[in-house]
Design a protein around this motif. Structure first.
Motif, PDB file in Angstrom:
ATOM      1  N   ARG A   1       6.277 -11.626  -0.286  1.00 48.29           N
ATOM      2  CA  ARG A   1       7.211 -10.951  -0.565  1.00 48.29           C
ATOM      3  C   ARG A   1       7.256  -9.704  -1.348  1.00 48.29           C
ATOM      4  O   ARG A   1       7.398  -8.380  -1.677  1.00 48.29           O
ATOM      5  CB  ARG A   1       8.483 -11.388  -0.579  1.00 48.29           C
ATOM      6  N   ALA A   2       7.026 -10.162  -2.753  1.00 44.10           N
ATOM      7  CA  ALA A   2       7.198  -9.100  -3.983  1.00 44.10           C
ATOM      8  C   ALA A   2       5.786  -8.736  -3.671  1.00 44.10           C
ATOM      9  O   ALA A   2       6.021  -6.931  -4.146  1.00 44.10           O
ATOM     10  CB  ALA A   2       6.129  -9.971  -5.213  1.00 44.10           C
ATOM     11  N   LEU A   3       5.077  -8.336  -3.013  1.00 46.12           N
ATOM     12  CA  LEU A   3       3.717  -7.732  -2.867  1.00 46.12           C
ATOM     13  C   LEU A   3       4.586  -6.637  -1.937  1.00 46.12           C
ATOM     14  O   LEU A   3       3.995  -5.379  -2.219  1.00 46.12           O
ATOM     15  CB  LEU A   3       2.187  -7.832  -2.424  1.00 46.12           C
ATOM     16  N   LYS A   4       4.938  -6.781  -0.874  1.00 44.55           N
ATOM     17  CA  LYS A   4       5.671  -6.271  -0.005  1.00 44.55           C
ATOM     18  C   LYS A   4       6.544  -5.238  -0.631  1.00 44.55           C
ATOM     19  O   LYS A   4       6.733  -4.233  -0.154  1.00 44.55           O
ATOM     20  CB  LYS A   4       6.044  -6.849   1.313  1.00 44.55           C
ATOM     21  N   GLU A   5       6.974  -5.802  -1.423  1.00 37.81           N
ATOM     22  CA  GLU A   5       8.390  -4.458  -1.524  1.00 37.81           C
ATOM     23  C   GLU A   5       7.725  -3.762  -2.785  1.00 37.81           C
ATOM     24  O   GLU A   5       8.631  -2.508  -3.183  1.00 37.81           O
ATOM     25  CB  GLU A   5       9.581  -5.988  -2.279  1.00 37.81           C
ATOM     26  N   CYS A   6       6.837  -4.675  -3.520  1.00 42.04           N
ATOM     27  CA  CYS A   6       6.638  -2.721  -4.634  1.00 42.04           C
ATOM     28  C   CYS A   6       5.008  -2.503  -4.053  1.00 42.04           C
ATOM     29  O   CYS A   6       3.860  -1.547  -5.133  1.00 42.04           O
ATOM     30  CB  CYS A   6       5.877  -4.039  -5.566  1.00 42.04           C
ATOM     31  N   ASP A   7       4.580  -2.758  -3.177  1.00 46.62           N
ATOM     32  CA  ASP A   7       3.441  -1.679  -1.886  1.00 46.62           C
ATOM     33  C   ASP A   7       3.990  -0.452  -2.519  1.00 46.62           C
ATOM     34  O   ASP A   7       2.524   0.499  -2.561  1.00 46.62           O
ATOM     35  CB  ASP A   7       3.789  -2.325  -0.968  1.00 46.62           C
ATOM     36  N   GLN A   8       4.865   0.491  -2.349  1.00 48.34           N
ATOM     37  CA  GLN A   8       4.926   2.090  -2.831  1.00 48.34           C
ATOM     38  C   GLN A   8       4.210   2.454  -3.850  1.00 48.34           C
ATOM     39  O   GLN A   8       3.869   3.230  -3.658  1.00 48.34           O
ATOM     40  CB  GLN A   8       6.396   2.008  -2.864  1.00 48.34           C
ATOM     41  N   PHE A   9       4.261   1.310  -5.120  1.00 47.92           N
ATOM     42  CA  PHE A   9       3.781   1.948  -6.023  1.00 47.92           C
ATOM     43  C   PHE A   9       2.200   1.908  -6.273  1.00 47.92           C
ATOM     44  O   PHE A   9       1.644   2.889  -6.985  1.00 47.92           O
ATOM     45  CB  PHE A   9       4.503   0.554  -7.656  1.00 47.92           C
ATOM     46  N   VAL A  10       1.410   0.604  -5.437  1.00 44.18           N
ATOM     47  CA  VAL A  10       0.446   1.012  -5.312  1.00 44.18           C
ATOM     48  C   VAL A  10       0.140   1.762  -4.686  1.00 44.18           C
ATOM     49  O   VAL A  10      -1.193   1.863  -5.259  1.00 44.18           O
ATOM     50  CB  VAL A  10      -0.032  -0.625  -4.997  1.00 44.18           C
ATOM     51  N   LYS A  11       0.540   2.119  -3.571  1.00 41.61           N
ATOM     52  CA  LYS A  11       0.562   2.909  -2.698  1.00 41.61           C
ATOM     53  C   LYS A  11       0.153   4.886  -3.228  1.00 41.61           C
ATOM     54  O   LYS A  11      -0.242   5.389  -2.750  1.00 41.61           O
ATOM     55  CB  LYS A  11       0.695   2.941  -1.398  1.00 41.61           C
ATOM     56  N   GLU A  12       0.891   4.401  -3.796  1.00 40.06           N
ATOM     57  CA  GLU A  12       1.289   6.233  -5.101  1.00 40.06           C
ATOM     58  C   GLU A  12      -0.373   6.567  -5.684  1.00 40.06           C
ATOM     59  O   GLU A  12      -0.364   7.735  -4.958  1.00 40.06           O
ATOM     60  CB  GLU A  12       2.544   6.228  -5.410  1.00 40.06           C
ATOM     61  N   CYS A  13      -0.514   5.706  -6.067  1.00 44.73           N
ATOM     62  CA  CYS A  13      -1.533   5.877  -7.033  1.00 44.73           C
ATOM     63  C   CYS A  13      -3.198   5.446  -6.098  1.00 44.73           C
ATOM     64  O   CYS A  13      -4.057   6.495  -7.061  1.00 44.73           O
ATOM     65  CB  CYS A  13      -1.643   5.079  -8.700  1.00 44.73           C
ATOM     66  N   ALA A  14      -3.310   4.905  -5.395  1.00 44.08           N
ATOM     67  CA  ALA A  14      -4.901   4.080  -4.814  1.00 44.08           C
ATOM     68  C   ALA A  14      -4.470   4.522  -3.886  1.00 44.08           C
ATOM     69  O   ALA A  14      -5.932   4.555  -3.042  1.00 44.08           O
ATOM     70  CB  ALA A  14      -4.760   2.435  -5.113  1.00 44.08           C
TER      71      ALA A  14
END
Length: 81
Positions: free
Chosen positions: A19-32
């Motif tokens: 759930r945390a990875l799904k919710e925090c996915d925006q931060f990862v997608k922005e950079c990666a």
């Protein structure tokens, strides 16, 4: 019984991390996005943001709350059975 078995604890942690990875996915997608190997040094600045986001969901306080809810639900389901 107010404690979780090892299996229950692992399942709760696994679902919470997912759930945390799904919710925090925006931060990862922005950079990666569009990066492969360079993500390691290109996303160092966002790494702290990702950690803070993950901590909101997997931190000790939140995990204690989730454990208590799980125990309560387990007790209710056993009472109904």
């Amino acid at each position: 019984m107010d404690t979780l078995s090892r299996r229950e604890e692992e399942a709760l942690l696994k679902s919470t991390k997912a759930r945390a990875l799904k919710e925090c996915d925006q931060f990862v997608k922005e950079c990666a996005t569009g990066r492969t190997i360079s993500v390691a040094w290109a996303c160092r600045g966002q790494h702290k943001e990702i950690q803070n986001c993950m901590l909101k969901f997997t931190g000790p306080e939140n995990m204690d709350i989730l454990r208590a809810e799980y125990v309560k639900l387990r007790a209710q389901s056993r009472a109904q059975a």
